[in-house]
Design an enzyme around this catalytic site. Sequence first.
Site, mmCIF file in Angstrom:
data_model
loop_
_atom_site.group_PDB
_atom_site.id
_atom_site.type_symbol
_atom_site.label_atom_id
_atom_site.label_comp_id
_atom_site.label_asym_id
_atom_site.label_seq_id
_atom_site.Cartn_x
_atom_site.Cartn_y
_atom_site.Cartn_z
ATOM 1 N N PHE A 240 -25.720 37.470 -17.644
ATOM 2 C CA PHE A 240 -25.489 36.439 -17.325
ATOM 3 C C PHE A 240 -24.638 35.640 -18.507
ATOM 4 O O PHE A 240 -24.870 34.433 -18.733
ATOM 5 C CB PHE A 240 -26.580 35.078 -16.940
ATOM 6 C CG PHE A 240 -27.143 35.826 -15.766
ATOM 7 C CD1 PHE A 240 -26.915 35.433 -14.283
ATOM 8 C CD2 PHE A 240 -28.445 36.628 -15.538
ATOM 9 C CE1 PHE A 240 -27.431 36.074 -13.346
ATOM 10 C CE2 PHE A 240 -28.951 37.247 -14.557
ATOM 11 C CZ PHE A 240 -28.475 36.790 -13.263
ATOM 12 N N LEU A 241 -24.022 36.455 -19.289
ATOM 13 C CA LEU A 241 -23.256 36.130 -20.513
ATOM 14 C C LEU A 241 -22.087 35.164 -20.145
ATOM 15 O O LEU A 241 -21.394 35.604 -19.312
ATOM 16 C CB LEU A 241 -22.907 36.992 -21.081
ATOM 17 C CG LEU A 241 -23.854 38.171 -21.419
ATOM 18 C CD1 LEU A 241 -23.497 39.631 -22.659
ATOM 19 C CD2 LEU A 241 -25.175 37.740 -22.080
ATOM 20 N N GLY B 4 -11.389 29.117 -14.030
ATOM 21 C CA GLY B 4 -10.707 30.469 -14.154
ATOM 22 C C GLY B 4 -11.768 31.558 -14.665
ATOM 23 O O GLY B 4 -12.783 31.419 -14.433
ATOM 24 N N ALA C 92 -15.763 17.951 -14.353
ATOM 25 C CA ALA C 92 -14.325 18.156 -13.639
ATOM 26 C C ALA C 92 -13.400 18.570 -14.335
ATOM 27 O O ALA C 92 -13.564 18.246 -15.525
ATOM 28 C CB ALA C 92 -14.472 16.976 -12.724
ATOM 29 N N LYS D 164 -11.187 28.973 -20.971
ATOM 30 C CA LYS D 164 -12.107 27.987 -21.409
ATOM 31 C C LYS D 164 -12.011 28.238 -22.812
ATOM 32 O O LYS D 164 -11.406 28.682 -23.614
ATOM 33 C CB LYS D 164 -13.592 28.294 -20.857
ATOM 34 C CG LYS D 164 -13.930 29.730 -21.406
ATOM 35 C CD LYS D 164 -15.321 29.916 -20.812
ATOM 36 C CE LYS D 164 -16.249 29.342 -21.663
ATOM 37 N NZ LYS D 164 -17.770 29.807 -21.271
ATOM 38 N N CYS E 266 -14.543 36.218 -14.021
ATOM 39 C CA CYS E 266 -15.802 36.375 -13.243
ATOM 40 C C CYS E 266 -15.623 35.584 -11.954
ATOM 41 O O CYS E 266 -15.903 36.050 -10.830
ATOM 42 C CB CYS E 266 -16.946 35.938 -14.060
ATOM 43 S SG CYS E 266 -17.050 36.803 -15.776
HETATM 44 C C1 UGA Z 1 -19.551 33.084 -15.858
HETATM 45 C C2 UGA Z 1 -20.831 32.570 -15.913
HETATM 46 O O1 UGA Z 1 -21.085 31.059 -16.177
HETATM 47 C C3 UGA Z 1 -21.895 33.675 -16.563
HETATM 48 O O2 UGA Z 1 -23.343 33.175 -16.212
HETATM 49 C C4 UGA Z 1 -21.764 35.051 -15.924
HETATM 50 O O3 UGA Z 1 -22.298 36.110 -16.569
HETATM 51 C C5 UGA Z 1 -20.128 35.400 -16.062
HETATM 52 O O4 UGA Z 1 -19.390 34.271 -15.399
HETATM 53 C C6 UGA Z 1 -19.994 36.706 -15.553
HETATM 54 O O5 UGA Z 1 -19.831 36.959 -14.394
HETATM 55 O O6 UGA Z 1 -19.988 37.834 -16.251
HETATM 56 P P1 UGA Z 1 -17.589 32.893 -17.961
HETATM 57 O O7 UGA Z 1 -16.515 33.410 -16.800
HETATM 58 O O8 UGA Z 1 -17.592 33.617 -18.897
HETATM 59 O O9 UGA Z 1 -19.270 32.994 -17.279
HETATM 60 O O10 UGA Z 1 -17.469 31.197 -18.051
HETATM 61 P P2 UGA Z 1 -18.042 29.929 -17.840
HETATM 62 O O11 UGA Z 1 -18.591 28.930 -18.764
HETATM 63 O O12 UGA Z 1 -19.096 30.028 -16.490
HETATM 64 O O13 UGA Z 1 -16.833 29.058 -17.187
HETATM 65 C C7 UGA Z 1 -16.063 29.361 -15.948
HETATM 66 C C8 UGA Z 1 -14.931 28.487 -15.714
HETATM 67 O O14 UGA Z 1 -15.476 27.227 -15.214
HETATM 68 C C9 UGA Z 1 -14.069 28.033 -16.909
HETATM 69 O O15 UGA Z 1 -12.650 28.081 -16.453
HETATM 70 C C10 UGA Z 1 -14.520 26.674 -17.395
HETATM 71 O O16 UGA Z 1 -13.558 25.980 -17.897
HETATM 72 C C11 UGA Z 1 -14.884 26.181 -15.721
HETATM 73 N N1 UGA Z 1 -15.867 25.123 -15.904
HETATM 74 C C12 UGA Z 1 -17.174 25.263 -16.487
HETATM 75 C C13 UGA Z 1 -15.641 24.002 -15.461
HETATM 76 O O17 UGA Z 1 -14.488 23.373 -15.017
HETATM 77 N N2 UGA Z 1 -16.666 22.799 -15.557
HETATM 78 C C14 UGA Z 1 -17.861 23.140 -15.933
HETATM 79 O O18 UGA Z 1 -18.522 21.957 -15.904
HETATM 80 C C15 UGA Z 1 -18.178 24.326 -16.315
#
Ligand code: UGA
Length: 428
Positions: free
Chosen positions: A145-146, A253, A248, A316, A256
């Site tokens: 879950f990284l 993106g 929001a 991100k 994952c």
């Molecule tokens: C995600 C999961 O959060 C991890 O737990 C998981 O292990 C990982 O996928 C995976 O499957 O390996 P990650 O894709 O690295 O992690 O990043 P996130 O922090 O989840 O962000 C994903 C996207 O959601 C980004 O584009 C971010 O900008 C967006 N986001 C995140 C939002 O638009 N709003 C938020 O409140 C949070």
Amino acid sequence: MNLAVIGTGNIGLVTALCFAHKGHTVFCADIDHKKIANLQKGIAPVFEPSLHDLLQAQLCKNSIRFSISAKEAVQDAEVAFVTLGTPNTTAGLPDISAIEQFLTQLPNLNPHLRKVVIRSTVPPGTNLQLTAKFPGLHLIASPEFLREGSAIQDCLYPERVIVGSDSAADLNLFREIYMSFGLHDDQFLFMDPTSAEFSKYAANIFLASRISLMNEFSRICASTGADIKKIQQVLSTDRRIGSYFLDAGIGYGGSCFPKDIQAFINYARGINEDASITQAIQNSNTNQLERYYKLIISNLPEAHEKVLAIWGLSFKPETDDVRESVSLKLVEKLRYHYRLQLYDPKANTHAADLYRDTKTISISDCAEAALTGASALLICTDWSEFKNYDLFKMKSLLKYPVVFDGRHIYDPAHMRDLGFTYHTVGRH
Ligand code: UGA
């Protein structure tokens, strides 16, 4: 313990380094010659906070080694962690052939090594399917879950460790592997492998659903005059809802969420089950970018030379990863009509690789250079460099003081007071 890590993508490398940091001896293998040669020299393949320092430290301690030979990596290993990529096929389902190939070879590489932890994201049922195919091996499903950008912290301080196995003895194996991580007993979640595999999809889809619901609310806020940040404040102070993943923006993106959501929709379809909520999350994510795009093109100043500055290219902050970056999807929509000046604190090199021969796109060395002479600024990633930027300087560099903020990083009233025309989805 002696551990092998097969596959040095973001997850594999971080996992290996954290295990080494916690006292294990780790041997990693990857087929990418250049990457392995660089890792042996202490050069990290991606930007991730603390990754470089951790790599240097573990190489100095000799607690980690890298090779292009899986045989070398597994020769003394007691357990192998498989962190190989499972990209979606054209049919939109994870391709597990790299894992199968490794499992096929393993008995020849080290006939004594039977315990293999599958950390790659795979569809529910994969463990059972592979166990039937490789009866000599003992496969444990343990998804990760990284998050990119905080992967090392997430790995060193996991909220839970999943042990997906039909043998309770594996719980003790994981307790031993995680002995120095300071975890409580109840942080080890023991379950059958299929539930473990499913839980990974469930977690990502659940998080994406929160983002998509907030994005949907922001679109409706835009039409009603309500403020999405006020809504977020109310929701995040409700303990039943919690405060995470409620920002929001212009959509999620990365390597994952989009991939896992697509795979889950197809997986459910394949077993004739309804995944309409997951499908709606995907649609909502596409709609959100479309809404931002329309906001931009219908509010751009009439300028003879249409030059736009775009801040933020990574999917991100705190990563240089541009895979499935919503920002680059926006670039694709705009590049035929405007000249674009792109800037990202870490992902410029990847963008330069993509747009080297594109005359209408230039990559700027710094935030100022991207702004200079542009008719408007579009913010796509919420890097702290942008949050803390000198707004007077921004105004003086832009041709028109027009900002489209896709990540809600500034206060609309303050921006107006400074003389900006400030656009976001869901704030007024
Ligand atoms: C995600 C999961 O959060 C991890 O737990 C998981 O292990 C990982 O996928 C995976 O499957 O390996 P990650 O894709 O690295 O992690 O990043 P996130 O922090 O989840 O962000 C994903 C996207 O959601 C980004 O584009 C971010 O900008 C967006 N986001 C995140 C939002 O638009 N709003 C938020 O409140 C949070």
